[in-house]
Write a protein that holds these residues in place. Structure first.
Motif: not given
Length: 413
Positions: A52-77
């Motif tokens: 199952r899949v979630t669609a992350l909005a552009n603003g959500s990507q920024r939130i995950l980036q601010g949390l320091g999680l986006w580096a791990d997610l960028a390769e799998v989105v």
């Protein structure tokens, strides 16, 4: 925090995507946090075609980036480069393009399993966080100075004492019920059919929102050449669809969607979910906050639910963190803090709830004159300068008062 010491600032009930993200945000600061989850997070599903899949909005990507999680997610989105909006059997089409909006992607799709496992893998590294999972909430008692929660874990009863409890335990929230907070339910008399498929033509980052006589039909671009489908049907249609063999199902789906991605090929297993909108009467109570589906669950049209929840928890984390850094002894269950959070977030919640509910109602009517008007509206929307930009900014979560995380900044400098 030692698991034997169950006194904390914040107790989060529900360790799904919303609760675990909030726990990760708070535990990076000076806020001691306990996260309670019924399921065992170590039993994550193996990768499969049917994730199952979630669609992350552009603003959500920024939130995950601010949390320091986006580096791990960028390769799998999978980036969403464009959104094609249409109505079956009617003229009028609109397209929203990332390039026209000045962003690299309008949003991103990611498997829930991947997002959840990424967050949970980080939680064990935070000293100010205790994860109780699997554990079951038995009771919640709100006192003058604290919240006392009864918890069943490993066959024994324990108590967790906190200054604030956050209900992140879903649409049927036990915390909300225990607090006596009522919720309004709008029944859409629709079911969502969730399925992944492959298509003859590569999706190339295109997402499709197609309105049909039974409800919206979304095709979302996924990794590994797949497409995620969210197909809204009335209950009788859903019952018929559930009984079809794969070849018959594909034929019906092809008829509803058309040939924009060529022939639909392999399809995965189908899941069915009744659709309702549930709105709690308040976002806050004495020493309590409701987030995610416990506060507001939405129809999946336009994919706003999880993105709205991320904006909520980013704001809540900012309010609590700012208070703690201003005063190390601040009571995080203080009513003035919770009132500040509700004043910040209530407007956005109401706008999104009204927007998604309005789309369902507008495109649910089958009357001829209104159907023609809808086609004209889609055509005008595509031609009027600025119209698409305003909608894109709203759905990307980039309007109104933005939290630090929503601006891609950490909670604290």
């Amino acid at each position: 925090m030692s698991q034997n010491n169950l006194n904390c600032d914040v107790l989060i009930v529900g360790g799904g995507l919303v609760g675990s993200t909030l726990a990760y945000a708070l535990a990076q600061t000076k806020i001691s946090t306990v996260l309670l989850e019924e399921r065992n997070p170590s039993f994550l599903e193996q990768p499969s075609f049917d994730d199952r899949v979630t669609a992350l909005a552009n603003g959500s990507q920024r939130i995950l980036q601010g949390l320091g999680l986006w580096a791990d997610l960028a390769e799998v989105v999978e980036p969403i480069k464009s959104i094609h909006i249409s109505e079956r059997g009617r003229f009028g089409v609109s397209r929203i393009m990332a390039e026209e909006e000045g962003v690299s992607a309008l949003g991103y799709t990611i498997e829930n399993r991947v997002l959840g496992s990424t967050i949970w893998s980080q939680l064990s590294e935070l000293d100010s966080l205790t994860c109780l999972a699997p554990a079951k909430l038995d009771s919640v008692s709100i006192g003058t100075d604290e919240v006392i929660a009864g918890v069943q874990i490993d066959g024994s009863h324990q108590e967790v004492r906190a200054k604030l409890v956050v209900a992140a335990d879903g649409i049927k929230s036990k915390v909300r019920e225990s607090l006596g907070i009522t919720a309004l339910t709008d029944v859409y008399h629709q079911q969502a059919v969730i399925v992944n498929c492959q298509t003859e033509v590569p999706h190339d980052g295109q997402a499709f929102e197609r309105f049909t006589s039974s409800g919206p039909l979304a095709f979302l671009p996924l990794r590994r050449g797949r497409v995620g489908v969210v197909w809204t049907l009335d209950p009788e249609q859903a019952r018929i669809i559930s009984d079809l063999a794969d070849e018959e199902f594909v034929a019906e789906l092809q008829k509803a969607f058309g040939n924009r991605l060529g022939r639909i090929g392999r399809v995965g297993s189908r899941s069915f979910y009744p659709l309702t909108r549930v709105r709690s009467d308040t976002l806050i109570s004495n020493r309590a906050v409701l987030v995610g589906n416990a506060a507001l669950s939405l129809h999946p049209v336009a994919g706003q639910g999880f993105n709205l929840a991320l904006r909520d928890i980013a704001a809540l984390a900012e309010v609590l963190t700012a208070a703690r850094y201003a005063n190390a002894t601040m009571d995080l269950g203080d009513s003035s803090l919770l009132g500040r959070y509700q004043a910040w977030r209530l407007g956005d919640q109401r706008r999104v709830a009204k927007f998604t509910h309005g789309l369902v109602k507008l495109f649910g009517y089958k009357l001829g004159p209104l159907a023609i008007t809808r086609g004209l509206c889609l055509m005008a929307f595509d031609l009027i300068p600025g119209a698409k930009g305003k909608l894109a900014q709203q759905t990307m979560g980039l309007t109104g008062r933005l939290s630090r995380l929503a601006r891609g900044l950490p909670l604290v400098s």
